[in-house]
Enzyme design. Structure first.
Site, mmCIF file in Angstrom:
data_model
loop_
_atom_site.group_PDB
_atom_site.id
_atom_site.type_symbol
_atom_site.label_atom_id
_atom_site.label_comp_id
_atom_site.label_asym_id
_atom_site.label_seq_id
_atom_site.Cartn_x
_atom_site.Cartn_y
_atom_site.Cartn_z
ATOM 1 N N GLU A 1 -9.093 6.530 6.382
ATOM 2 C CA GLU A 1 -8.663 6.209 7.975
ATOM 3 C C GLU A 1 -8.119 7.007 8.578
ATOM 4 O OE1 GLU A 1 -7.718 3.506 11.264
ATOM 5 O OE2 GLU A 1 -8.532 2.254 9.705
ATOM 6 N N ASP B 1 -8.950 1.237 6.881
ATOM 7 C CA ASP B 1 -8.320 0.048 6.940
ATOM 8 C C ASP B 1 -8.612 -1.019 6.741
ATOM 9 O OD1 ASP B 1 -6.233 2.104 7.190
ATOM 10 O OD2 ASP B 1 -5.316 1.353 9.249
ATOM 11 N N TYR C 1 3.961 2.256 8.062
ATOM 12 C CA TYR C 1 3.208 2.134 9.105
ATOM 13 C C TYR C 1 4.159 1.246 10.179
ATOM 14 C CZ TYR C 1 -1.185 2.486 12.035
ATOM 15 O OH TYR C 1 -2.172 3.371 13.525
#
Length: 397
Positions: free
Chosen positions: A7, A103, A325
């Site tokens: 991604e 993801d 993240y």
């Protein structure tokens, strides 16, 4: 060869490092068995086919609802170059399999599916399902790739969400625009599944603020002189109970100056006895940060806006590689993250003067704990911290 589509470029880089043996080219990595490249989030958006689209000048109730028989895909302009790279790789003659490494969640599934659909990819598809980005977890994920059939329900849910959002947005926007423009002119009024209820919350809050009527109240404070020195005391009502009907009431607020003055008069120059009680208390450590709780903490502690906190967290993640993240709603870590946490604590114990004593204490743990793993200290399986069931696309920061 199998083409692995991640991604984000950073994930493609992590996969290449974990598997090893790759040569880096401008837009992809390649080894004897794999080619790895990535999207940058969504590269395509759904749109009504040209022949079924009603142009802006004809936005009226007569042309509603807009329900096209099928949906076209349209490249997002700012990321079109990345889409062309992936299309070119998919069309390579030596690519006989696609691996979806986006993801682990609904949106990751949709990003990949739309790319494959747009490129008319004929290859067989496998799914790499990762909730942890440690090298060991990546290698384990490749050892147990999921089949395309297993992922079809998630793909259907993702496509359904996307198309339903589009239908709500386009019909709601055109209906509200037509309603607000019925007296002439063109008053664009956008509607969206997320946007509209969010705006509603903001409007309701603003209305409460505008309707607020300020009211005077009094507090009684006094200085007490004791052997240890002077200290300030505050009057409060020990029988006070919260009442939903009186949200402004507090245990130390008086709504009448006369009542406040009567308390002052009753206490002035009088002797008082003071008793201090202290007892130890324990409480659970706070949960790990998700984005919202990080933004709240940064605002309370440093006065940062939510946008500023996100920008800082994003830079720490992308540029400096010191944060995971940040756009996450999870407050737990994957259950296989104990070694990563241990390594992080060891780094802090060695390299951070500020956190060294705390990191060492965590690594030391309780020497009497029979469940403690040697060298791990307090880092042990704990469902408040390590819990796969509380993780969706991403884990705690």
């Amino acid at each position: 060869k199998a083409l692995i589509i991640a991604e984000k470029p950073s994930v493609a880089n992590d996969i290449a490092k974990a598997l090893g043996g790759f040569t880096k080219y401008e837009d992809y990595f390649e080894s004897d068995d794999f080619v790895i490249s990535s999207a940058v989030g969504h590269l395509l958006e759904i749109a009504a086919p040209e022949e079924f689209d009603v142009k802006r000048g004809k936005w009226s109730f007569a042309n509603l609802p807009v329900v096209p028989p099928y949906f076209d895909l349209r490249p997002i302009a700012k990321t079109e170059s990345r889409l062309k790279v992936l299309q070119k790789l998919i069309k390579r003659k030596d690519i006989n399999q696609l691996i979806n490494a986006c993801d682990a969640g609904r949106e990751g599934e949709l990003i990949f599916r739309l790319i494959a659909q747009h490129a008319k990819a004929p290859q067989a598809i496998k799914r790499l399902w990762l909730q942890s980005m440690t090298p060991a977890a990546i290698r384990d994920g490749f050892a147990s790739l999921r089949s395309d059939a297993d992922m079809q329900p998630l793909a259907d849910a993702a496509r359904c969400r996307s198309e339903a959002d589009w239908m709500v947005g386009i019909n709601g926007t055109r209906a509200m625009t037509a309603f607000n423009s019925k007296s002439g002119g063109f008053f664009l009024t956008t509607v969206g599944r997320v946007q509209t209820p969010t705006l509603s919350i903001v409007v309701e809050r603003e209305e409460l603020i505008r309707k607020f009527v300020s009211k005077d109240y009094w507090e009684v404070k006094a200085e007490f002189i004791a052997a240890a020195g002077v200290y300030e005391g505050r009057w409060f009502d020990p029988k006070f109970k919260k009442d939903v009907a009186a949200p402004d009431a507090r245990e130390n607020r008086l709504w009448s100056e006369a009542a406040a003055q009567s308390i002052v008069a009753a206490c002035r120059d009088k002797k008082a006895s003071v008793k201090e009680e202290a007892k130890p208390a324990t409480q659970l450590a706070p949960q790990l940060f998700d984005l919202t709780s990080l933004q709240r903490e940064a605002n309370a502690r440093f006065g940062f806006s939510a946008k500023n906190t996100l920008g800082l967290a994003q830079a720490l993640y992308e540029r400096h590689k010191v944060l995971t993240y940040p756009r996450t709603d999870a407050k737990a870590l994957p259950e296989d993250y104990l070694d990563t946490v241990k390594q992080t604590m060891e780094n802090l114990a060695e390299n951070s003067s500020e956190y060294r004593p705390f990191a060492k204490q965590i690594l030391q743990g309780d020497p009497k704990d029979p469940k403690a793993k040697a060298g791990y200290g307090w880092i042990k399986p704990n469902k408040r911290i390590f819990d796969n069931s509380k993780i969706s696309d991403h884990f705690a920061i």
